[in-house]
Design a protein around this motif. Structure first.
Motif, PDB file in Angstrom:
ATOM      1  N   THR A 209     -13.221 -47.057 -48.382  1.00  0.00           N
ATOM      2  CA  THR A 209     -13.784 -47.519 -49.655  1.00  0.00           C
ATOM      3  C   THR A 209     -13.625 -46.514 -50.790  1.00  0.00           C
ATOM      4  O   THR A 209     -13.755 -46.872 -51.960  1.00  0.00           O
ATOM      5  N   ARG A 210     -13.392 -45.232 -50.452  1.00  0.00           N
ATOM      6  CA  ARG A 210     -13.347 -44.128 -51.417  1.00  0.00           C
ATOM      7  C   ARG A 210     -14.707 -43.913 -52.107  1.00  0.00           C
ATOM      8  O   ARG A 210     -14.791 -43.322 -53.161  1.00  0.00           O
ATOM      9  N   VAL A 211     -15.751 -44.424 -51.474  1.00  0.00           N
ATOM     10  CA  VAL A 211     -17.126 -44.158 -51.915  1.00  0.00           C
ATOM     11  C   VAL A 211     -17.714 -43.187 -50.899  1.00  0.00           C
ATOM     12  O   VAL A 211     -17.946 -43.553 -49.751  1.00  0.00           O
ATOM     13  N   TYR A 212     -17.922 -41.934 -51.322  1.00  0.00           N
ATOM     14  CA  TYR A 212     -18.284 -40.868 -50.396  1.00  0.00           C
ATOM     15  C   TYR A 212     -19.758 -40.497 -50.481  1.00  0.00           C
ATOM     16  O   TYR A 212     -20.338 -40.457 -51.567  1.00  0.00           O
ATOM     17  N   SER A 213     -20.330 -40.188 -49.329  1.00  0.00           N
ATOM     18  CA  SER A 213     -21.675 -39.615 -49.279  1.00  0.00           C
ATOM     19  C   SER A 213     -21.587 -38.133 -49.638  1.00  0.00           C
ATOM     20  O   SER A 213     -20.491 -37.551 -49.690  1.00  0.00           O
ATOM     21  N   ASP A 214     -22.743 -37.502 -49.861  1.00  0.00           N
ATOM     22  CA  ASP A 214     -22.755 -36.058 -50.106  1.00  0.00           C
ATOM     23  C   ASP A 214     -22.233 -35.298 -48.893  1.00  0.00           C
ATOM     24  O   ASP A 214     -21.614 -34.233 -49.037  1.00  0.00           O
ATOM     25  N   ILE A 215     -22.473 -35.835 -47.706  1.00  0.00           N
ATOM     26  CA  ILE A 215     -21.952 -35.205 -46.481  1.00  0.00           C
ATOM     27  C   ILE A 215     -20.430 -35.203 -46.515  1.00  0.00           C
ATOM     28  O   ILE A 215     -19.778 -34.185 -46.258  1.00  0.00           O
ATOM     29  N   GLY A 216     -19.844 -36.349 -46.847  1.00  0.00           N
ATOM     30  CA  GLY A 216     -18.385 -36.453 -46.930  1.00  0.00           C
ATOM     31  C   GLY A 216     -17.808 -35.578 -48.030  1.00  0.00           C
ATOM     32  O   GLY A 216     -16.735 -34.985 -47.876  1.00  0.00           O
ATOM     33  N   LEU A 217     -18.525 -35.479 -49.158  1.00  0.00           N
ATOM     34  CA  LEU A 217     -18.060 -34.636 -50.262  1.00  0.00           C
ATOM     35  C   LEU A 217     -18.021 -33.163 -49.850  1.00  0.00           C
ATOM     36  O   LEU A 217     -17.066 -32.442 -50.166  1.00  0.00           O
ATOM     37  N   LEU A 218     -19.056 -32.709 -49.145  1.00  0.00           N
ATOM     38  CA  LEU A 218     -19.092 -31.318 -48.702  1.00  0.00           C
ATOM     39  C   LEU A 218     -17.945 -31.015 -47.739  1.00  0.00           C
ATOM     40  O   LEU A 218     -17.331 -29.941 -47.797  1.00  0.00           O
ATOM     41  N   GLU A 219     -17.645 -31.949 -46.861  1.00  0.00           N
ATOM     42  CA  GLU A 219     -16.520 -31.760 -45.938  1.00  0.00           C
ATOM     43  C   GLU A 219     -15.202 -31.746 -46.696  1.00  0.00           C
ATOM     44  O   GLU A 219     -14.281 -30.992 -46.368  1.00  0.00           O
ATOM     45  N   LEU A 220     -15.112 -32.568 -47.730  1.00  0.00           N
ATOM     46  CA  LEU A 220     -13.903 -32.626 -48.541  1.00  0.00           C
ATOM     47  C   LEU A 220     -13.721 -31.349 -49.355  1.00  0.00           C
ATOM     48  O   LEU A 220     -12.595 -30.971 -49.690  1.00  0.00           O
ATOM     49  N   GLY A 221     -14.835 -30.683 -49.685  1.00  0.00           N
ATOM     50  CA  GLY A 221     -14.781 -29.466 -50.483  1.00  0.00           C
ATOM     51  C   GLY A 221     -14.306 -28.246 -49.725  1.00  0.00           C
ATOM     52  O   GLY A 221     -14.328 -27.136 -50.268  1.00  0.00           O
ATOM     53  N   ASN A 222     -13.881 -28.427 -48.493  1.00  0.00           N
ATOM     54  CA  ASN A 222     -13.294 -27.332 -47.733  1.00  0.00           C
ATOM     55  C   ASN A 222     -12.053 -26.817 -48.468  1.00  0.00           C
ATOM     56  O   ASN A 222     -11.129 -27.581 -48.766  1.00  0.00           O
ATOM     57  N   LEU A 223     -12.009 -25.515 -48.748  1.00  0.00           N
ATOM     58  CA  LEU A 223     -10.909 -24.954 -49.539  1.00  0.00           C
ATOM     59  C   LEU A 223      -9.581 -24.948 -48.798  1.00  0.00           C
ATOM     60  O   LEU A 223      -8.554 -24.562 -49.363  1.00  0.00           O
ATOM     61  N   ASN A 224      -9.584 -25.398 -47.543  1.00  0.00           N
ATOM     62  CA  ASN A 224      -8.329 -25.540 -46.797  1.00  0.00           C
ATOM     63  C   ASN A 224      -7.693 -26.909 -46.981  1.00  0.00           C
ATOM     64  O   ASN A 224      -6.683 -27.216 -46.334  1.00  0.00           O
ATOM     65  N   GLY A 257     -30.809 -33.179 -62.947  1.00  0.00           N
ATOM     66  CA  GLY A 257     -30.913 -34.200 -61.911  1.00  0.00           C
ATOM     67  C   GLY A 257     -29.638 -34.970 -61.667  1.00  0.00           C
ATOM     68  O   GLY A 257     -29.664 -36.064 -61.084  1.00  0.00           O
ATOM     69  N   ALA A 258     -28.479 -34.431 -62.089  1.00  0.00           N
ATOM     70  CA  ALA A 258     -27.192 -35.040 -61.768  1.00  0.00           C
ATOM     71  C   ALA A 258     -26.799 -34.620 -60.347  1.00  0.00           C
ATOM     72  O   ALA A 258     -27.551 -33.908 -59.672  1.00  0.00           O
ATOM     73  N   ASN A 259     -25.627 -35.031 -59.899  1.00  0.00           N
ATOM     74  CA  ASN A 259     -25.202 -34.742 -58.525  1.00  0.00           C
ATOM     75  C   ASN A 259     -24.430 -33.427 -58.475  1.00  0.00           C
ATOM     76  O   ASN A 259     -23.252 -33.382 -58.831  1.00  0.00           O
ATOM     77  N   PRO A 260     -25.054 -32.329 -58.025  1.00  0.00           N
ATOM     78  CA  PRO A 260     -24.370 -31.030 -58.019  1.00  0.00           C
ATOM     79  C   PRO A 260     -23.215 -30.957 -57.027  1.00  0.00           C
ATOM     80  O   PRO A 260     -22.228 -30.251 -57.273  1.00  0.00           O
ATOM     81  N   ILE A 261     -23.314 -31.695 -55.922  1.00  0.00           N
ATOM     82  CA  ILE A 261     -22.245 -31.654 -54.916  1.00  0.00           C
ATOM     83  C   ILE A 261     -21.000 -32.355 -55.433  1.00  0.00           C
ATOM     84  O   ILE A 261     -19.875 -31.859 -55.293  1.00  0.00           O
ATOM     85  N   LEU A 262     -21.184 -33.523 -56.051  1.00  0.00           N
ATOM     86  CA  LEU A 262     -20.044 -34.231 -56.656  1.00  0.00           C
ATOM     87  C   LEU A 262     -19.356 -33.337 -57.688  1.00  0.00           C
ATOM     88  O   LEU A 262     -18.122 -33.263 -57.745  1.00  0.00           O
ATOM     89  N   LEU A 263     -20.145 -32.645 -58.501  1.00  0.00           N
ATOM     90  CA  LEU A 263     -19.574 -31.802 -59.547  1.00  0.00           C
ATOM     91  C   LEU A 263     -18.880 -30.569 -58.983  1.00  0.00           C
ATOM     92  O   LEU A 263     -17.813 -30.178 -59.458  1.00  0.00           O
ATOM     93  N   ARG A 264     -19.476 -29.931 -57.988  1.00  0.00           N
ATOM     94  CA  ARG A 264     -18.830 -28.753 -57.403  1.00  0.00           C
ATOM     95  C   ARG A 264     -17.488 -29.133 -56.778  1.00  0.00           C
ATOM     96  O   ARG A 264     -16.466 -28.497 -57.043  1.00  0.00           O
ATOM     97  N   VAL A 265     -17.485 -30.159 -55.956  1.00  0.00           N
ATOM     98  CA  VAL A 265     -16.243 -30.564 -55.290  1.00  0.00           C
ATOM     99  C   VAL A 265     -15.255 -31.132 -56.312  1.00  0.00           C
ATOM    100  O   VAL A 265     -14.053 -30.866 -56.249  1.00  0.00           O
TER     101      VAL A 265
END
Length: 453
Positions: A209-224, A257-265
């Motif tokens: 769906t390309r709709v990600y949870s915060d868990i999925g975003l954190l995994e995607l933010g792996n610098l590898n 109160g925005a989404n910090p994980i979405l913004l970091r990744v």
């Protein structure tokens, strides 16, 4: 727009007709008059008059209605089918909204989780009878599960809404129906199965769906990640610029109160298009600027490519749909002033539109925060001495420019939130550029004597 709504209406009607027919056939082995009544008089009106109407009120949903409604329907459908089999082969206590509400809350937010709980409660209350008690029972469990699923950042913590929802479900079952001590093991096992199913299926739902949870975003933010490794190798300056931006936007997002994980990744990936032509961007140049040998119009087109090519890479690698938005919106429709000014000096008589980024302007708060951080970081890089007063002046000038250009018209930021963003980013920049004490020189002979002793 009207044709699109009619088309969606047909798709939704067919979806629920098929799911409802499957449910009836599995349970009763036939399609009854009761089925037709429940579907046409109850289920569809509830969907269109309540659920779909409320879903359309959500700002993020309006950005990508197909992605979000497909995600919502897919999870609801899977949840209904699982619970139909639980009802048929186990018993009534095995029916639980755990899978539906937790998955939708993780992938979207509590608002969507609330709506999924509402629909799930209506659906099963009219499917299996005893409408009022069943609806309240399932709806309350769903709300509890959705509430405790907010801001979950690791898979291990999914056990929290599972345990709390299971305890409440056991208590509510005894309150609403009957004190049957054989029911609580069925409830616990059913909920445990659905929790484990969430852990297994969540990554695949996100990818489809390309709709990600915060868990999925954190995994995607792996610098590898392949795109980030390519960026670090081809465009090291852009790579470190992205890391700095990530620090700026994360603290600012938390303030409002925005989404910090979405913004970091999203910050990691927002300039991935620059990895294709890195030398055309100042942070990657080492004394030679290729823009000096080409005309301003061509320079503008090359700079636009880092947005369009970045979007193509986001689609190719199935990045979250909101990160794709951050890529295309972080420059909005701003004019590349340097090249526009250069064109004026050359008397090229070109329209200012030639020098605009493709856009669109930021459509949600996170995109606007990224735009502000991207610009203020570039300004800071050009400053020889970073002081709080100079930073505040530059920040105020930037915000004024963005307002005049209409870049912040559609993002939903308030003046109070912009003030908080400013204070947060200034503090972060000053902390990153703090002065150090000057270490005194120690004679080498003395150091040798110290080491000998």
């Amino acid at each position: 727009m009207k044709k699109n709504n009619i088309f969606q209406g047909i798709i939704f009607s067919l979806n629920f007709l098929i799911i409802f027919a499957i449910s009836e056939f599995i349970l009763w082995h036939s399609l009854s008059i009761r089925f037709l009544f429940n579907f046409s008089v109850i289920i569809l009106p509830i969907w269109f008059l309540i659920i779909y109407y409320l879903i359309n009120k959500h700002k993020i949903f309006k950005l990508h209605p197909l992605n979000y409604i497909f995600t919502f329907l897919l999870v609801i459908d899977i949840g209904i089918i699982i619970n139909i089999f639980s009802l048929k082969y186990f018993s009534y206590p095995a029916v639980t909204p755990i899978f539906v509400v937790i998955t939708i809350t993780l992938m979207m937010d509590f608002y969507f989780g609330f709506l999924s709980s509402l629909f799930f409660g209506f659906y099963f209350s009219f499917l299996i009878g005893n409408p009022l008690k069943t609806f309240v029972y399932l709806f309350v469990i769903g709300i509890i599960g959705a509430y405790f699923s907010k801001k979950i950042y690791s898979r291990v913590r999914i056990i929290i809404p599972f345990i709390i929802s299971t305890l409440f479900q056991i208590i509510l079952y005894f309150v609403f129906f009957e004190i049957d001590f054989l029911s609580w093991p069925i409830i616990a096992i059913s909920n445990l199965f659905q929790m484990l199913f969430i852990l297994g299926i969540l990554p695949y739902l996100e990818y489809i769906t390309r709709v990600y949870s915060d868990i999925g975003l954190l995994e995607l933010g792996n610098l590898n990640h392949p795109l980030l490794k390519k960026l670090s190798l081809n465009s090291s300056g852009t790579y470190y610029h992205s890391l700095i931006i990530a620090n700026l936007v994360e603290s600012a997002a938390e303030e409002i109160g925005a989404n910090p994980i979405l913004l970091r990744v999203g910050s990691y990936f927002h300039d991935i298009g620059k990895s294709l032509r890195p030398l055309f961007f100042t942070e990657n140049q080492k004394g030679f600027n290729p823009h000096e040998k080409i005309n301003p119009k061509l320079s503008s087109l090359i700079l636009n490519l880092h947005v369009t090519k970045g979007q193509e890479l986001a689609k190719k690698y199935k990045l979250p749909i909101l990160i794709e938005d951050l890529i295309v919106q972080h420059h909005g429709t701003r004019i590349k002033r340097y090249f526009y000014h250069k064109s004026l000096e050359l008397n090229e008589n070109l329209s200012a539109d030639v020098f605009k980024y493709p856009g669109p302007a930021p459509q949600f708060k996170e995109a606007a925060i990224l735009m502000i951080a991207d610009n203020i970081e570039a300004m800071t890089r050009s400053m020889k001495l970073v002081s709080k007063k100079d930073l505040e002046d530059k920040f105020d000038d930037l915000i004024q420019d963005l307002f005049l250009e209409g870049q912040l018209d559609d993002c939903g930021l308030t003046l109070r939130e912009i003030k908080k963003i400013k204070d947060s980013m200034l503090e972060t920049i000053l902390n990153m550029n703090h002065s150090r004490i000057e270490y005194p020189e120690i004679p080498k002979e003395l150091l040798k004597e110290v080491n000998k002793s």
